[in-house]
Design a protein around this motif. Structure first.
Motif, mmCIF file in Angstrom:
data_model
loop_
_atom_site.group_PDB
_atom_site.id
_atom_site.type_symbol
_atom_site.label_atom_id
_atom_site.label_comp_id
_atom_site.label_asym_id
_atom_site.label_seq_id
_atom_site.Cartn_x
_atom_site.Cartn_y
_atom_site.Cartn_z
ATOM 1 N N ARG A 151 0.626 -1.150 -0.142
ATOM 2 C CA ARG A 151 0.166 0.041 -0.136
ATOM 3 C C ARG A 151 0.795 1.305 -0.042
ATOM 4 N NH1 ARG A 151 -5.490 -1.838 1.511
ATOM 5 N NH2 ARG A 151 -5.260 -4.029 1.121
ATOM 6 N N PRO A 152 0.694 1.960 -0.938
ATOM 7 C CA PRO A 152 1.652 3.159 -1.211
ATOM 8 C C PRO A 152 1.719 4.255 0.059
ATOM 9 C CG PRO A 152 -0.072 3.281 -2.822
ATOM 10 C CD PRO A 152 -0.254 2.079 -2.140
ATOM 11 N N ASN A 153 0.539 4.273 0.952
ATOM 12 C CA ASN A 153 0.242 5.324 2.067
ATOM 13 C C ASN A 153 0.800 4.563 3.525
ATOM 14 O OD1 ASN A 153 -0.444 7.338 0.135
ATOM 15 N ND2 ASN A 153 -2.565 6.577 0.474
ATOM 16 N N SER A 154 1.202 3.356 3.372
ATOM 17 C CA SER A 154 1.621 2.828 4.637
ATOM 18 C C SER A 154 2.830 3.437 5.194
ATOM 19 C CB SER A 154 2.099 1.454 4.418
ATOM 20 O OG SER A 154 2.290 0.727 5.536
ATOM 21 N N PHE A 155 3.070 3.579 6.655
ATOM 22 C CA PHE A 155 3.986 4.033 7.330
ATOM 23 C C PHE A 155 4.753 3.007 7.388
ATOM 24 C CE2 PHE A 155 6.500 5.789 11.006
ATOM 25 C CZ PHE A 155 7.047 6.935 10.365
ATOM 26 N N ASP A 156 6.037 2.617 6.866
ATOM 27 C CA ASP A 156 6.621 1.318 7.179
ATOM 28 C C ASP A 156 8.092 1.864 6.930
ATOM 29 O OD1 ASP A 156 7.002 1.653 4.179
ATOM 30 O OD2 ASP A 156 5.366 0.137 3.814
ATOM 31 N N SER A 157 8.957 0.749 6.619
ATOM 32 C CA SER A 157 10.391 0.955 6.522
ATOM 33 C C SER A 157 10.937 1.924 5.565
ATOM 34 C CB SER A 157 11.205 -0.394 6.310
ATOM 35 O OG SER A 157 11.198 -1.251 7.345
ATOM 36 N N ARG A 158 9.968 2.319 4.520
ATOM 37 C CA ARG A 158 10.193 3.396 3.725
ATOM 38 C C ARG A 158 10.933 4.633 4.361
ATOM 39 N NH1 ARG A 158 5.203 2.805 0.047
ATOM 40 N NH2 ARG A 158 4.385 1.827 1.737
ATOM 41 N N TYR A 159 10.072 4.774 5.723
ATOM 42 C CA TYR A 159 10.312 6.079 6.452
ATOM 43 C C TYR A 159 11.217 5.930 7.820
ATOM 44 C CZ TYR A 159 6.757 6.971 3.083
ATOM 45 O OH TYR A 159 5.824 7.210 1.955
ATOM 46 N N PHE A 160 10.850 4.697 8.433
ATOM 47 C CA PHE A 160 11.498 4.395 9.698
ATOM 48 C C PHE A 160 12.885 3.470 9.593
ATOM 49 C CE2 PHE A 160 7.684 1.891 10.149
ATOM 50 C CZ PHE A 160 8.172 0.570 10.073
ATOM 51 N N GLY A 161 12.858 3.022 8.546
ATOM 52 C CA GLY A 161 14.240 2.187 8.326
ATOM 53 C C GLY A 161 13.778 0.911 8.911
ATOM 54 N N LEU A 162 14.920 0.168 9.185
ATOM 55 C CA LEU A 162 15.140 -1.266 9.615
ATOM 56 C C LEU A 162 14.289 -1.513 10.996
ATOM 57 C CD1 LEU A 162 18.535 -2.209 8.153
ATOM 58 C CD2 LEU A 162 16.419 -2.535 7.022
ATOM 59 N N LEU A 163 13.939 -2.657 11.174
ATOM 60 C CA LEU A 163 13.482 -3.014 12.592
ATOM 61 C C LEU A 163 14.216 -4.392 12.881
ATOM 62 C CD1 LEU A 163 9.469 -2.681 12.675
ATOM 63 C CD2 LEU A 163 11.510 -0.974 13.410
ATOM 64 N N ARG A 164 13.866 -4.801 14.119
ATOM 65 C CA ARG A 164 14.803 -6.086 14.611
ATOM 66 C C ARG A 164 13.848 -7.099 14.875
ATOM 67 N NH1 ARG A 164 19.693 -6.324 13.959
ATOM 68 N NH2 ARG A 164 19.927 -7.629 15.988
ATOM 69 N N THR A 165 14.303 -8.510 14.586
ATOM 70 C CA THR A 165 13.343 -9.473 14.754
ATOM 71 C C THR A 165 12.934 -9.564 16.173
ATOM 72 O OG1 THR A 165 15.359 -10.912 15.184
ATOM 73 C CG2 THR A 165 14.585 -10.883 12.805
ATOM 74 N N SER A 166 13.670 -9.021 17.073
ATOM 75 C CA SER A 166 13.096 -8.958 18.590
ATOM 76 C C SER A 166 11.968 -7.975 18.679
ATOM 77 C CB SER A 166 14.373 -8.321 19.462
ATOM 78 O OG SER A 166 14.715 -7.220 19.167
#
Length: 178
Positions: A151-166
């Motif tokens: 979804r183009p309007n999702s706030f995801d890694s495009r904006y906040f970067g990498l997350l951790r498996t934890s």
């Protein structure tokens, strides 16, 4: 006779109420609802993260608190959480994990030299506020996750970067989606 019928009626109502509470408790423990535009709305079944995550897995995330994510909460991209997570947990799809090569470009994000559809970041939100720009080129380390949705309007890694498996609370599978 009338009081016996009233007692039976009250017992029936209390019984239905108790069963409803039990069903809701079971549902909350085993299912999560999504009504955001990030992923298809509906009900998702929770699973323990008992195996290595792979690209394509849908996950429920409680990201670590960072200044960028606190700003996202202030802007209402994220919702307030509860005792278990400081924000309402996010539902996202794993796009890349340990060992994958990732590169952000003007056209979107590539994973292992393949452009991910709808991964181009927007420069501003619907209110004209500038969005953060995440930039990366390299191979993901152990425990790194890139999470995106289609979804183009999702706030995801495009904006906040990498997350951790934890940060992953559960792995999810769609139960009923619309």
């Amino acid at each position: 006779m009338k009081s016996k019928a009233s007692l039976i009626h009250i017992c029936g109502i209390v019984g239905v109420f108790c069963l409803t509470l039990l069903a809701l408790a079971y549902t909350r423990e085993h299912y999560v609802q999504n009504w955001t535009s990030s992923m298809p709305p509906g009900l998702y079944r929770k699973h323990q993260v008992s195996r290595t995550l792979h690209a394509g897995d849908i996950v429920l995330l409680c990201p670590e608190k960072t200044p960028l994510l606190e700003e996202a909460l202030n802007r209402r991209y994220l919702m307030d959480g509860d005792r278990q997570c400081w924000v309402t947990p996010l539902i996202k799809r794993v796009a890349a994990c340990e060992g994958d090569t990732v590169k952000t470009t003007a056209f979107g994000i590539t994973v292992n030299d393949t452009l991910i559809p709808n991964s181009r970041a927007k420069s501003s939100d619907s209110k004209g506020r500038l969005l953060p720009v995440w930039s990366f080129e390299g191979t993901l380390a152990d425990g790194d996750l890139l999470v995106l949705t289609d979804r183009p309007n999702s706030f995801d890694s495009r904006y906040f970067g990498l997350l951790r498996t934890s940060d992953v609370v559960s792995r999810l599978t769609p139960a009923i989606t619309f």
